[in-house]
Scaffold this active site. Structure first.
Site, mmCIF file in Angstrom:
data_model
loop_
_atom_site.group_PDB
_atom_site.id
_atom_site.type_symbol
_atom_site.label_atom_id
_atom_site.label_comp_id
_atom_site.label_asym_id
_atom_site.label_seq_id
_atom_site.Cartn_x
_atom_site.Cartn_y
_atom_site.Cartn_z
ATOM 1 N N THR A 11 80.364 9.133 32.762
ATOM 2 C CA THR A 11 80.212 7.487 33.230
ATOM 3 C C THR A 11 81.242 6.985 34.356
ATOM 4 O OG1 THR A 11 81.612 6.711 31.294
ATOM 5 C CG2 THR A 11 79.152 7.049 31.018
ATOM 6 N N ASP A 14 83.817 9.801 39.452
ATOM 7 C CA ASP A 14 83.855 11.060 39.784
ATOM 8 C C ASP A 14 82.565 11.713 39.150
ATOM 9 O OD1 ASP A 14 85.682 10.551 41.370
ATOM 10 O OD2 ASP A 14 87.205 12.178 40.467
ATOM 11 N N LEU A 86 86.877 15.528 33.283
ATOM 12 C CA LEU A 86 87.195 14.188 34.153
ATOM 13 C C LEU A 86 87.480 13.337 33.389
ATOM 14 C CD1 LEU A 86 84.159 14.702 36.754
ATOM 15 C CD2 LEU A 86 86.422 15.972 36.811
ATOM 16 N N THR A 133 96.158 15.420 39.378
ATOM 17 C CA THR A 133 96.183 14.502 40.218
ATOM 18 C C THR A 133 97.595 14.519 41.230
ATOM 19 O OG1 THR A 133 96.705 11.895 40.337
ATOM 20 C CG2 THR A 133 97.412 13.167 38.216
ATOM 21 N N GLU A 135 99.340 11.912 41.485
ATOM 22 C CA GLU A 135 100.524 11.378 40.866
ATOM 23 C C GLU A 135 101.403 12.007 40.119
ATOM 24 O OE1 GLU A 135 100.979 7.605 39.852
ATOM 25 O OE2 GLU A 135 99.947 7.650 41.698
ATOM 26 N N TYR A 157 100.919 7.938 32.526
ATOM 27 C CA TYR A 157 99.639 8.694 33.116
ATOM 28 C C TYR A 157 100.242 9.996 33.708
ATOM 29 C CZ TYR A 157 95.911 9.625 36.270
ATOM 30 O OH TYR A 157 94.896 10.458 36.932
ATOM 31 N N LYS A 161 99.210 13.587 32.592
ATOM 32 C CA LYS A 161 98.570 14.562 33.402
ATOM 33 C C LYS A 161 99.418 16.017 33.669
ATOM 34 C CE LYS A 161 94.664 12.857 34.577
ATOM 35 N NZ LYS A 161 93.363 13.325 34.354
HETATM 36 P P1 NAP Z 1 87.449 6.806 36.088
HETATM 37 O O1 NAP Z 1 86.219 6.008 36.830
HETATM 38 O O2 NAP Z 1 88.309 5.698 35.464
HETATM 39 O O3 NAP Z 1 86.437 7.543 34.910
HETATM 40 C C1 NAP Z 1 86.959 7.952 33.810
HETATM 41 C C2 NAP Z 1 85.880 8.514 32.898
HETATM 42 O O4 NAP Z 1 86.780 8.917 31.706
HETATM 43 C C3 NAP Z 1 85.159 7.182 32.508
HETATM 44 O O5 NAP Z 1 83.949 8.082 32.170
HETATM 45 C C4 NAP Z 1 85.718 6.825 31.040
HETATM 46 O O6 NAP Z 1 84.641 6.456 30.162
HETATM 47 C C5 NAP Z 1 86.057 8.467 30.745
HETATM 48 N N1 NAP Z 1 87.242 8.227 29.460
HETATM 49 C C6 NAP Z 1 88.385 7.665 29.353
HETATM 50 N N2 NAP Z 1 88.844 7.778 28.235
HETATM 51 C C7 NAP Z 1 88.120 8.533 27.521
HETATM 52 C C8 NAP Z 1 88.220 9.118 26.203
HETATM 53 N N3 NAP Z 1 89.348 8.929 25.431
HETATM 54 N N4 NAP Z 1 87.171 9.937 25.791
HETATM 55 C C9 NAP Z 1 86.208 10.235 26.737
HETATM 56 N N5 NAP Z 1 85.893 10.046 27.937
HETATM 57 C C10 NAP Z 1 86.984 8.912 28.085
HETATM 58 O O7 NAP Z 1 88.135 7.707 36.853
HETATM 59 P P2 NAP Z 1 87.559 8.715 38.081
HETATM 60 O O8 NAP Z 1 88.143 7.992 39.492
HETATM 61 O O9 NAP Z 1 86.354 9.125 38.144
HETATM 62 O O10 NAP Z 1 88.673 9.915 38.038
HETATM 63 C C11 NAP Z 1 88.124 11.046 37.279
HETATM 64 C C12 NAP Z 1 89.416 11.953 36.849
HETATM 65 O O11 NAP Z 1 90.003 12.227 38.023
HETATM 66 C C13 NAP Z 1 90.218 11.120 35.856
HETATM 67 O O12 NAP Z 1 90.801 12.418 35.121
HETATM 68 C C14 NAP Z 1 91.452 10.819 36.711
HETATM 69 O O13 NAP Z 1 92.587 10.711 36.159
HETATM 70 C C15 NAP Z 1 91.387 11.824 37.602
HETATM 71 N N6 NAP Z 1 91.854 11.677 38.919
HETATM 72 C C16 NAP Z 1 91.152 10.634 39.985
HETATM 73 C C17 NAP Z 1 91.656 10.371 41.060
HETATM 74 C C18 NAP Z 1 90.998 9.041 42.047
HETATM 75 O O14 NAP Z 1 91.562 8.894 42.939
HETATM 76 N N7 NAP Z 1 89.716 8.612 41.442
HETATM 77 C C19 NAP Z 1 92.482 11.269 41.676
HETATM 78 C C20 NAP Z 1 93.092 12.149 40.992
HETATM 79 C C21 NAP Z 1 92.625 12.428 39.673
HETATM 80 P P3 NAP Z 1 84.373 4.988 30.121
HETATM 81 O O15 NAP Z 1 83.485 4.612 31.193
HETATM 82 O O16 NAP Z 1 83.847 4.721 28.649
HETATM 83 O O17 NAP Z 1 85.587 4.224 30.273
HETATM 84 O O1 G4F Z 2 94.470 2.066 43.496
HETATM 85 P P1 G4F Z 2 95.707 2.269 42.400
HETATM 86 O O2 G4F Z 2 95.665 1.471 41.348
HETATM 87 O O3 G4F Z 2 95.724 3.837 42.277
HETATM 88 P P2 G4F Z 2 96.978 4.913 41.852
HETATM 89 O O4 G4F Z 2 97.836 4.112 41.077
HETATM 90 O O5 G4F Z 2 97.472 5.450 43.096
HETATM 91 O O6 G4F Z 2 96.113 5.617 40.982
HETATM 92 C C1 G4F Z 2 94.995 6.210 41.388
HETATM 93 O O7 G4F Z 2 95.151 7.401 42.157
HETATM 94 C C2 G4F Z 2 95.600 8.621 41.371
HETATM 95 C C3 G4F Z 2 95.594 9.992 42.468
HETATM 96 O O8 G4F Z 2 96.854 9.636 43.083
HETATM 97 C C4 G4F Z 2 94.860 8.956 40.289
HETATM 98 F F1 G4F Z 2 95.417 9.852 39.512
HETATM 99 C C5 G4F Z 2 94.564 7.775 39.214
HETATM 100 O O9 G4F Z 2 93.739 7.993 38.397
HETATM 101 C C6 G4F Z 2 93.970 6.528 40.202
HETATM 102 O O10 G4F Z 2 92.997 6.849 40.570
HETATM 103 O O11 G4F Z 2 97.112 1.736 43.333
HETATM 104 C C7 G4F Z 2 97.159 2.439 44.468
HETATM 105 C C8 G4F Z 2 98.604 1.546 44.904
HETATM 106 C C9 G4F Z 2 99.874 1.735 43.981
HETATM 107 O O12 G4F Z 2 100.941 1.811 44.845
HETATM 108 C C10 G4F Z 2 99.649 0.097 43.732
HETATM 109 O O13 G4F Z 2 101.127 -0.412 43.402
HETATM 110 O O14 G4F Z 2 98.129 0.012 45.321
HETATM 111 C C11 G4F Z 2 99.312 -0.556 44.681
HETATM 112 N N1 G4F Z 2 98.784 -1.799 44.558
HETATM 113 C C12 G4F Z 2 99.151 -2.975 45.399
HETATM 114 N N2 G4F Z 2 98.525 -4.229 44.678
HETATM 115 C C13 G4F Z 2 97.783 -2.225 43.711
HETATM 116 C C14 G4F Z 2 97.666 -3.713 43.778
HETATM 117 N N3 G4F Z 2 97.207 -1.406 42.925
HETATM 118 C C15 G4F Z 2 96.472 -2.012 41.961
HETATM 119 N N4 G4F Z 2 95.617 -1.320 41.197
HETATM 120 N N5 G4F Z 2 96.088 -3.318 42.083
HETATM 121 C C16 G4F Z 2 96.898 -4.165 42.763
HETATM 122 O O15 G4F Z 2 96.568 -5.441 43.005
#
Ligand code: NAP
Ligand code: G4F
Length: 383
Positions: A11, A14, A86, A133, A135, A157, A161
């Site tokens: 949901t 990704d 994911l 990630t 991160e 987080y 990870k």
């Molecule tokens: P997202 O939009 O936050 O989606 C996370 C998904 O995980 C949602 O479907 C959520 O369900 C589900 N979930 C959360 N906790 C759970 C649990 N305890 N049991 C089962 N399902 C659970 O994240 P995303 O951006 O698609 O990212 C996908 C994955 O890649 C994550 O693991 C994230 O940490 C990792 N990642 C993301 C990025 C990025 O930039 N997007 C980069 C690197 C790694 P609900 O809909 O119910 O909340």
């Molecule tokens: O968009 P962010 O919350 O993403 P962040 O922390 O980089 O994490 C995301 O990317 C990771 C991959 O590197 C994933 F693993 C993780 O699950 C997630 O998808 O924040 C990005 C940057 C940070 O430096 C934060 O401090 O934006 C800065 N920021 C500034 N103002 C803000 C804000 N972030 C958020 N969320 N909200 C603000 O108002």
């Protein structure tokens, strides 16, 4: 025979793009969804099929990464060729508020899946993708970051990870599992959660342009991120599991941008120039200039007069509540291994990503504003 994939986190952003991608490739996709008081399937509603339809290619199961029995049962019943893990509590700032839960879901959750595959004797059949990630690099030890760069996580987080990353490597080495980590840098899209910075910005800029909001408050404007489009990144996940040998891959664009510049680019998308003034928590951005032709094309003539009156006003401010106890200042990835071994290349650059997100949010916010006005009319009617 169709291949079977199991996606946890279907949901999420990704999960939705990956499900669509795999269904187009002819897969039968099983997805794990948490029970919630609302449907929470908006991102995959276009793929959903009623349980009474025969030969469905999308099947949802209730489950949770913190529940081993349930994960083991679902994996046993679905016998997947590929598992894409994911699911995660994916918000870095929120992980400081919920560190134990984050460790359980994002760290131990990975172990539960690996161990289920092992106990069910599925190692020869099932390939596993772990959503690792950038991160992990946190306080970066090398610029740009690649597969060999040492990790230095900076949030609950990222620490959770880190466990997920290493337990995946360990199961690969100990049990010869086809288990791989995708070390994905930030990737965004119109489906991005509303509290991540890019989506927060594209929504706020749209609302400011439409007169629905005066100003947006941000956290650290100076951090830098390597942003790509989620559509490009799910192609990489799939490619990783098609390799003969499991391995770990950085997926990134190689270009990094500050939050401040992302804000400028999002406003520029609707023909608006903003100028930043002041420092630290006193920093603000002022609305400086409007290219009216672009504004009319992107937002609409009806909104121009009201917006013109706002020239010289503040549209961005800083609120320390969005600062993190420990920040990741700079991320920039080197995806050479993915380019050479997987043949992976991103199709979207940052401008194309922002255009996609802004077009979507302007449309969405117009709809929200219309419904809100409609709502008032209906209320008045009943009064
Ligand atoms: P997202 O939009 O936050 O989606 C996370 C998904 O995980 C949602 O479907 C959520 O369900 C589900 N979930 C959360 N906790 C759970 C649990 N305890 N049991 C089962 N399902 C659970 O994240 P995303 O951006 O698609 O990212 C996908 C994955 O890649 C994550 O693991 C994230 O940490 C990792 N990642 C993301 C990025 C990025 O930039 N997007 C980069 C690197 C790694 P609900 O809909 O119910 O909340
Ligand atoms: O968009 P962010 O919350 O993403 P962040 O922390 O980089 O994490 C995301 O990317 C990771 C991959 O590197 C994933 F693993 C993780 O699950 C997630 O998808 O924040 C990005 C940057 C940070 O430096 C934060 O401090 O934006 C800065 N920021 C500034 N103002 C803000 C804000 N972030 C958020 N969320 N909200 C603000 O108002």
């Amino acid at each position: 025979m169709s291949k079977v994939a199991l996606i946890t986190g279907i949901t999420g952003q990704d999960g939705a793009y990956l499900a669509e991608y795999l269904i187009k490739k002819g897969y039968i996709v099983h997805g794990i969804k948490r029970r919630s008081s609302m449907f929470n399937t908006d991102r995959i509603d276009h793929l959903y099929q009623d349980p009474h339809v025969e030969n469905r290619n999308l099947i949802l199961h209730y489950g949770d990464l913190t529940d081993s029995l349930n994960l083991t049962r679902i994996i046993g019943e679905t016998q997947p060729d590929e598992i894409y893990n994911l699911a995660a509590m994916s918000h870095v700032k929120v992980s400081f508020d919920t560190p134990e839960y984050t460790a359980n879901a994002d760290g131990l959750g990975v172990l539960r899946i690996l161990e289920a595959v092992r106990l069910l004797n599925l190692i020869p059949k099932t390939r596993i993708y772990q959503a690792s990630t950038s991160e992990l690099y946190g306080l970066v030890q090398e610029v740009p970051q690649k597969e060999t760069t040492p990790f230095y996580p900076r949030s609950p987080y990222a620490v959770a990870k880190l466990y997920g990353y290493w337990i995946t490597v360990n199961y690969r080495e100990a049990y010869k599992m086809h288990a791989s980590n995708g070390i994905l840098f930030n990737h965004e899209s119109p489906l991005r959660g509303e509290t991540f910075v890019t989506r927060k910005v594209t929504r706020a800029v749209s609302r400011i342009a439409l007169g629905m909001q005066e100003k947006v408050y941000m956290g650290n404007l100076s951090s830098k991120r390597d942003w790509g489009h989620a559509k490009d990144y799910v192609r990489a996940m799939y490619a990783i599991l098609q390799q003969d040998e499991p391995s770990d891959y950085v997926i990134a664009t190689g270009i990094t941008t500050t939050i401040r510049d992302f804000l400028k680019m999002a406003f520029a998308e609707i023909g608006v120039e903003i100028v930043f003034k002041g420092e630290s928590v006193k920093e603000v951005a002022i609305l400086n200039y409007i290219d009216e032709n672009v504004f009319i094309k992107r937002v609409g003539e009806a909104y121009l007069d009201a917006f013109r009156k706002r020239i010289g006003e503040e549209v961005v401010g800083v609120d320390p509540q969005y600062f993190r106890p420990t920040e990741v200042d700079l991320l920039i990835g080197d995806a050479t291994k993915a380019r050479t071994r997987l043949g992976w290349e991103p199709k979207y650059d940052l401008n194309a990503l922002i255009e996609d997100m802004m077009l979507n949010d302007i449309k969405l916010m117009k709809k929200e504003s219309y419904l809100r006005k409609g709502g008032y009319e209906i209320l008045n009617y009943f009064e």
